[in-house]
Design a protein around this motif. Structure first.
Motif, mmCIF file in Angstrom:
data_model
loop_
_atom_site.group_PDB
_atom_site.id
_atom_site.type_symbol
_atom_site.label_atom_id
_atom_site.label_comp_id
_atom_site.label_asym_id
_atom_site.label_seq_id
_atom_site.Cartn_x
_atom_site.Cartn_y
_atom_site.Cartn_z
ATOM 1 N N ILE A 233 1.051 -1.247 0.010
ATOM 2 C CA ILE A 233 -0.229 0.149 0.094
ATOM 3 C C ILE A 233 1.087 1.033 -0.039
ATOM 4 O O ILE A 233 1.762 1.258 0.830
ATOM 5 C CB ILE A 233 -0.945 -0.144 1.133
ATOM 6 N N HIS A 234 0.593 2.232 -0.748
ATOM 7 C CA HIS A 234 1.491 3.395 -0.989
ATOM 8 C C HIS A 234 0.419 4.498 -0.409
ATOM 9 O O HIS A 234 -0.748 4.778 -1.006
ATOM 10 C CB HIS A 234 1.857 3.699 -2.333
ATOM 11 N N ARG A 235 0.735 5.307 0.479
ATOM 12 C CA ARG A 235 0.088 6.450 1.173
ATOM 13 C C ARG A 235 0.617 7.747 0.964
ATOM 14 O O ARG A 235 2.184 7.509 1.295
ATOM 15 C CB ARG A 235 -0.331 6.287 2.202
ATOM 16 N N SER A 236 0.304 8.758 0.642
ATOM 17 C CA SER A 236 0.926 10.049 0.837
ATOM 18 C C SER A 236 0.002 11.121 0.865
ATOM 19 O O SER A 236 -1.319 10.965 0.618
ATOM 20 C CB SER A 236 1.650 10.191 -0.507
ATOM 21 N N ARG A 237 0.668 12.499 1.083
ATOM 22 C CA ARG A 237 -0.254 13.571 0.932
ATOM 23 C C ARG A 237 -0.230 14.064 -0.475
ATOM 24 O O ARG A 237 0.893 14.594 -0.896
ATOM 25 C CB ARG A 237 0.119 14.453 2.258
ATOM 26 N N MET A 238 -1.304 14.273 -0.982
ATOM 27 C CA MET A 238 -1.362 14.912 -2.419
ATOM 28 C C MET A 238 -1.771 16.238 -2.156
ATOM 29 O O MET A 238 -2.913 16.635 -1.727
ATOM 30 C CB MET A 238 -2.348 14.207 -3.203
ATOM 31 N N VAL A 239 -1.276 17.078 -2.946
ATOM 32 C CA VAL A 239 -1.554 18.753 -3.030
ATOM 33 C C VAL A 239 -1.573 19.269 -4.568
ATOM 34 O O VAL A 239 -0.853 18.681 -5.365
ATOM 35 C CB VAL A 239 -0.800 19.474 -2.125
ATOM 36 N N ASP A 240 -1.957 20.374 -4.781
ATOM 37 C CA ASP A 240 -1.891 20.976 -6.120
ATOM 38 C C ASP A 240 -0.567 21.218 -6.222
ATOM 39 O O ASP A 240 0.266 21.659 -5.440
ATOM 40 C CB ASP A 240 -2.964 22.397 -6.124
ATOM 41 N N GLY A 241 0.021 20.994 -7.547
ATOM 42 C CA GLY A 241 1.036 21.286 -7.949
ATOM 43 C C GLY A 241 1.362 22.358 -8.973
ATOM 44 O O GLY A 241 0.338 23.238 -9.165
ATOM 45 N N THR A 242 2.539 22.318 -9.746
ATOM 46 C CA THR A 242 2.791 23.054 -10.742
ATOM 47 C C THR A 242 3.389 22.653 -11.929
ATOM 48 O O THR A 242 4.081 21.563 -11.782
ATOM 49 C CB THR A 242 4.048 24.304 -10.107
ATOM 50 N N PRO A 243 2.885 22.855 -13.051
ATOM 51 C CA PRO A 243 1.627 23.754 -13.394
ATOM 52 C C PRO A 243 0.243 23.419 -12.749
ATOM 53 O O PRO A 243 0.288 22.376 -12.250
ATOM 54 C CB PRO A 243 1.457 23.734 -15.153
ATOM 55 N N PHE A 244 -0.610 24.274 -12.844
ATOM 56 C CA PHE A 244 -1.787 24.094 -12.274
ATOM 57 C C PHE A 244 -2.701 22.838 -12.462
ATOM 58 O O PHE A 244 -3.235 22.278 -11.507
ATOM 59 C CB PHE A 244 -2.937 25.309 -12.762
ATOM 60 N N PHE A 245 -2.289 21.998 -13.538
ATOM 61 C CA PHE A 245 -3.137 20.965 -13.912
ATOM 62 C C PHE A 245 -2.641 19.682 -13.295
ATOM 63 O O PHE A 245 -2.811 18.544 -13.413
ATOM 64 C CB PHE A 245 -3.299 20.605 -15.509
ATOM 65 N N ARG A 246 -1.233 19.589 -12.578
ATOM 66 C CA ARG A 246 -0.769 18.543 -12.047
ATOM 67 C C ARG A 246 -0.980 18.574 -10.332
ATOM 68 O O ARG A 246 -1.505 19.602 -9.952
ATOM 69 C CB ARG A 246 0.725 18.653 -12.116
ATOM 70 N N MET A 247 -0.703 17.510 -9.997
ATOM 71 C CA MET A 247 -0.854 17.158 -8.609
ATOM 72 C C MET A 247 0.559 16.552 -8.020
ATOM 73 O O MET A 247 1.534 16.527 -8.898
ATOM 74 C CB MET A 247 -1.647 15.975 -8.137
#
Length: 304
Positions: free
Chosen positions: A195-209
């Motif tokens: 199982i892979h767990r992580s915190r995902m947030v908005d990235g750069t450019p805007f369409f990436r995480m």
């Protein structure tokens, strides 16, 4: 500002569906909006004056009372304007969807790569929703969930407004089992499954995480199916539904999904490479049907 009309909402469209395209709407929020044509030109900088005049001449711009608007029609604050979204020179997507199942409430479709689930940006008629509305004549058709444009596989649609919320709540409550398949490089140092767990947030450019330090908000169960000449075929079972979750997780593990133009880095924007799609497939989806009570499982007929 507005969008495709949803028959489940209180804002009932006053224009009919046209070639699968539901009318869009917008609210006038300014205190002194002025004449209709000048207002619309200011709000939609990419739409020409001749286009708006043509739409008005066709009686396809109306207010919330059904009154046809002309170039000099005076608007007022709080007015709703209905119109059709149109695109010039839309690029055809040369792949067809396939209907897997249909009853009075539910439509299950096998989406091809490159086809967006809903209209947006440079896609209108070349979206799964508009294609299906045009072919089936179902104005109330609404996707219960969505797949990325680059991802192929199983998508569920609601046919009836009265029980749409019951199906949508399955996803909100994480009561849906989703299985994906992906082709990616091997991970020889891993013991499967894991199982892979992580915190995902908005990235750069805007369409990436992207992944970031902090409390995990995404989780995926990863297993191996079989080795392939291009790498390894993986089974991915997301326990959460973050944007681009599987693509971000695989890239973070050093095994980015083949032909991914966003991860681990965003490549320069170019025309779609129809020969080399993203090797990610929504293979199957299973849940207890909230209307019939039956156990449902639907599987894509596509292969990677």
């Amino acid at each position: 500002m507005g969008g495709p009309a949803d028959a489940s909402a209180m804002l009932l469209p006053l224009l009919p569906m046209r070639d699968g395209v539901a009318p869009s709407y917008m609210w006038v929020q300014e205190l002194a909006p002025g004449p209709a044509l000048a207002y619309l030109l200011a709000r939609f900088a990419d739409v020409t004056e001749s286009t708006w005049r043509d739409r008005m001449a066709r009686r396809e711009v109306i207010d919330g009372s059904g009154v046809v608007l002309g170039p000099d029609s005076l608007l007022r604050r709080g007015l709703r304007i209905w119109y059709y979204r149109e695109l010039d020179d839309e690029t055809p997507i040369p792949f067809e969807e396939q209907i897997l199942y249909r009853d009075a409430h539910l439509l299950v479709v096998d989406k091809p790569h490159f086809l967006p689930t809903t209209p947006g940006g440079r896609f209108l008629h070349e979206s799964l929703l508009v294609r299906l509305k045009h072919k089936l004549g179902e104005e109330q058709l609404i996707p219960i969930h969505r797949l990325d444009r680059e991802t192929a596989g199983v998508v569920l649609f609601s046919l009836r407004a009265e029980n749409r919320g019951a199906y949508q709540s399955l996803f909100q409550q994480r009561s849906v089992e989703k299985v994906y398949e992906a082709l990616a490089p091997a991970m020889p140092d891993r013991a499967f499954p894991f199982i892979h767990r992580s915190r995902m947030v908005d990235g750069t450019p805007f369409f990436r995480m992207e992944e970031a330090p902090g409390e995990p908000n995404s989780e995926t169960l990863i297993d191996v199916i079989e080795p392939r000449a291009e790498g390894m075929l993986y089974r991915l079972q997301p326990r959460t539904g973050r944007k681009h979750q599987l693509r971000v997780h695989m890239a973070a593990l050093g095994a980015p999904i083949l032909n991914d133009a966003f991860y681990p880095v965003a490549l320069p924007i170019k025309e779609d490479d129809f020969i080399n799609p993203l090797k990610l497939l929504a293979r199957a989806i299973a849940f207890d049907d909230p209307v019939s009570g039956e156990r449902r499982r639907f599987e894509s007929v596509r292969t990677l």
